[in-house]
Design a protein around this motif. Structure first.
Motif, PDB file in Angstrom:
ATOM      1  N   ASP A  65      -5.780  -1.441  -3.387  1.00  0.00           N
ATOM      2  CA  ASP A  65      -5.930  -0.733  -2.120  1.00  0.00           C
ATOM      3  C   ASP A  65      -7.417  -0.612  -1.764  1.00  0.00           C
ATOM      4  OD1 ASP A  65      -7.098   1.794  -2.992  1.00  0.00           O
ATOM      5  OD2 ASP A  65      -5.143   2.261  -3.883  1.00  0.00           O
ATOM      6  N   LYS A 107       0.307   4.136   1.325  1.00  0.00           N
ATOM      7  CA  LYS A 107       0.194   4.971   2.522  1.00  0.00           C
ATOM      8  C   LYS A 107      -0.400   4.123   3.641  1.00  0.00           C
ATOM      9  CE  LYS A 107      -4.094   7.011   0.715  1.00  0.00           C
ATOM     10  NZ  LYS A 107      -4.761   8.249   0.320  1.00  0.00           N
ATOM     11  N   ASP A 140      -5.205   5.886   6.379  1.00  0.00           N
ATOM     12  CA  ASP A 140      -5.278   7.145   5.634  1.00  0.00           C
ATOM     13  C   ASP A 140      -6.205   7.058   4.427  1.00  0.00           C
ATOM     14  OD1 ASP A 140      -3.607   8.245   7.419  1.00  0.00           O
ATOM     15  OD2 ASP A 140      -1.866   8.433   6.091  1.00  0.00           O
ATOM     16  N   TYR A 141      -6.614   5.857   4.080  1.00  0.00           N
ATOM     17  CA  TYR A 141      -7.525   5.725   2.929  1.00  0.00           C
ATOM     18  C   TYR A 141      -8.927   6.189   3.335  1.00  0.00           C
ATOM     19  CZ  TYR A 141      -3.971   3.190   0.352  1.00  0.00           C
ATOM     20  OH  TYR A 141      -2.817   2.874  -0.311  1.00  0.00           O
ATOM     21  N   ASP A 142      -9.582   6.896   2.423  1.00  0.00           N
ATOM     22  CA  ASP A 142     -10.912   7.446   2.724  1.00  0.00           C
ATOM     23  C   ASP A 142     -11.904   6.355   3.133  1.00  0.00           C
ATOM     24  OD1 ASP A 142     -10.086   9.986   2.242  1.00  0.00           O
ATOM     25  OD2 ASP A 142     -10.893  10.094   0.195  1.00  0.00           O
ATOM     26  N   THR A 143     -11.854   5.236   2.433  1.00  0.00           N
ATOM     27  CA  THR A 143     -12.837   4.183   2.715  1.00  0.00           C
ATOM     28  C   THR A 143     -12.565   3.510   4.068  1.00  0.00           C
ATOM     29  OG1 THR A 143     -11.491   2.686   1.368  1.00  0.00           O
ATOM     30  CG2 THR A 143     -13.434   3.682   0.314  1.00  0.00           C
ATOM     31  N   CYS A 153      -6.093  -6.810   0.970  1.00  0.00           N
ATOM     32  CA  CYS A 153      -5.614  -5.900  -0.075  1.00  0.00           C
ATOM     33  C   CYS A 153      -4.401  -6.499  -0.791  1.00  0.00           C
ATOM     34  CB  CYS A 153      -5.256  -4.537   0.510  1.00  0.00           C
ATOM     35  SG  CYS A 153      -6.707  -3.600   1.024  1.00  0.00           S
ATOM     36  N   ASP A 159      -9.496   1.868  -1.279  1.00  0.00           N
ATOM     37  CA  ASP A 159     -10.315   2.802  -2.068  1.00  0.00           C
ATOM     38  C   ASP A 159     -10.620   2.224  -3.448  1.00  0.00           C
ATOM     39  OD1 ASP A 159     -10.142   4.431   0.099  1.00  0.00           O
ATOM     40  OD2 ASP A 159      -9.000   6.037  -0.879  1.00  0.00           O
ATOM     41  N   LEU A 162       0.854  -1.186   0.000  1.00  0.00           N
ATOM     42  CA  LEU A 162       0.000   0.000   0.000  1.00  0.00           C
ATOM     43  C   LEU A 162       0.893   1.240   0.000  1.00  0.00           C
ATOM     44  CD1 LEU A 162      -2.595  -1.211   2.636  1.00  0.00           C
ATOM     45  CD2 LEU A 162      -2.872  -1.156   0.155  1.00  0.00           C
TER      46      LEU A 162
END
Lengths: 262, 114
Positions: B49, B5, B9-12, B43, B51, B3
């Motif tokens: 990822d 990040k 930190d992912y929006d989802t 993932c 999102d 990943l």
């Protein structure tokens, strides 16, 4: 259990003890309750096939799942598949009405005779009914009435139950029903993993919006005294409420124990 | 696939976190860190990822421009979850890991049971 308590404690149970078997006699009682239900022209369109979940090959059980019932059918140890048999009216040709006449249920006081059944009711009403496009709707109503009695019997026996859709093409591999039977619903049965209250009695639309006196728009008057009586008798139980911490804890614990998403 | 990040930190994943907090109270992802770890493993398994997974689960319907669930991708990911469970040893451990991934999807608005 008293009738009103059974009605009051019925919930759609979605969490079952997956490995606790259901006694054969309790399943029989569910079916017996279906059998004695009221049914138009005594036709009894409802048919049911009982299959124990563990008799279903795992690969087939996977194929029977859809996105909304997968967990319920996986947890319930017993599946009762309900069908309607549209062929029954033309098989019995009014004979069950004549049975009702013979036992004094349908009498000349209300116009009934064997001759009326043979010359009018079957040939002029029932047979044409089977060609009417609304025929499946009519028989579905009666099948629902019968299935409802089975659902209530399940709760009377201390079981939980939940009606869900089923995938007829896959289920037919097990049930082997005639091709003209109409698939309706699957009754999932087992011992509840939820508490008896299961979060409380579910919210329902206001009484006044549903039921009318004399004509649509004139709500049937709801007497608070009657409501109080039904609370005392057990038809009304604890109402389910939003943000119920106790229920949330119960579900979270169930999710952990049964490995369900939370 | 690594990943690019931190998972949180992912929006989802933020949406998942908020959904879990709202549903159960407290801080479920902190209380049960296995859930995040399971999503991370998933993932890697699908090489996408979070999102990207969530975005594939929805599509824009041509007829009216509505954002709707993609049945095709829901089926795809439901199958992937089943593979992931089996790959994780099946049994309760595999179930638990698969359920964490389903929870991620559910709190992102995907009606899914598998």
């Amino acid at each position: 259990m008293e009738f009103q308590q059974v009605v009051g404690i019925r919930r759609s149970i979605r969490y079952f003890e997956p490995d606790k078997p259901v006694e054969q006699e309790k399943i029989q009682k569910i079916l017996e309750a279906c059998r004695v239900a009221s049914c138009a022209v005594n036709a009894h369109w409802l048919k049911a096939v009982v299959v124990r979940r563990d008799d279903i090959a795992p690969a087939d059980l996977e194929k029977m799942k859809n996105p909304v019932q997968a967990n319920v059918i996986a947890l319930a140890p017993v599946h009762i598949y309900f069908y309607g048999d549209p062929g029954v009216v033309n098989q019995i040709k009014g004979s069950r009405l004549k049975q009702l006449h013979d036992v004094g249920a349908l009498n000349p006081t209300h116009g009934w005779s064997h001759k009326f059944v043979d010359e009018v009711v079957y040939p002029q009403i029932l047979k044409p009914l089977t060609d009417n496009p609304f025929y499946p709707v009519a028989l579905a109503f009666d099948c629902g009435v019968a299935a409802c009695q089975g659902v209530l019997m399940a709760f009377d026996q201390g079981l939980g139950a939940c009606l869900t859709a089923f995938v007829p093409e896959v289920v037919a591999k097990y049930t082997k029903v005639p091709g003209n039977w109409i698939p309706f619903y699957q009754l999932n049965v087992g011992y509840p993993a939820e508490s008896r209250e299961a979060g409380g009695q579910r919210p329902r639309p206001p009484f006044e919006e549903q039921y009318f006196l004399n004509q649509y728009g004139s709500s049937f008057p709801r007497d608070p005294k009657v409501v109080k009586e039904l609370e005392a008798s057990g038809l009304f139980t604890t109402p389910a409420r939003p943000d119920n911490a106790e229920r949330r804890k119960e579900i979270r614990d169930l999710a952990r124990r049964l490995n369900l998403p939370m | 696939m690594a990943l690019d990040k931190p998972l949180t930190d992912y929006d989802t994943v933020k949406t998942w976190d908020q959904g879990l907090r709202r549903q159960w109270g407290g801080d479920p992802l902190a209380e049960e860190p296995d859930m995040l770890e399971s999503l991370r493993e998933f993932c890697e398994f699908v090489a996408e990822d979070p999102d990207a997974i969530a975005s594939k689960l929805f599509r824009i319907r041509k007829s009216d421009g509505e954002r709707v669930l993609s049945v095709k991708w829901r089926t795809h990911y439901a199958d992937k979850v089943k593979e992931f469970r089996a790959r994780s040893g099946g049994g309760p451990e595999g179930q638990r890991k698969g359920s964490a991934v389903l929870s991620f999807m559910i709190h992102n608005g995907v009606l899914i049971q598998a």
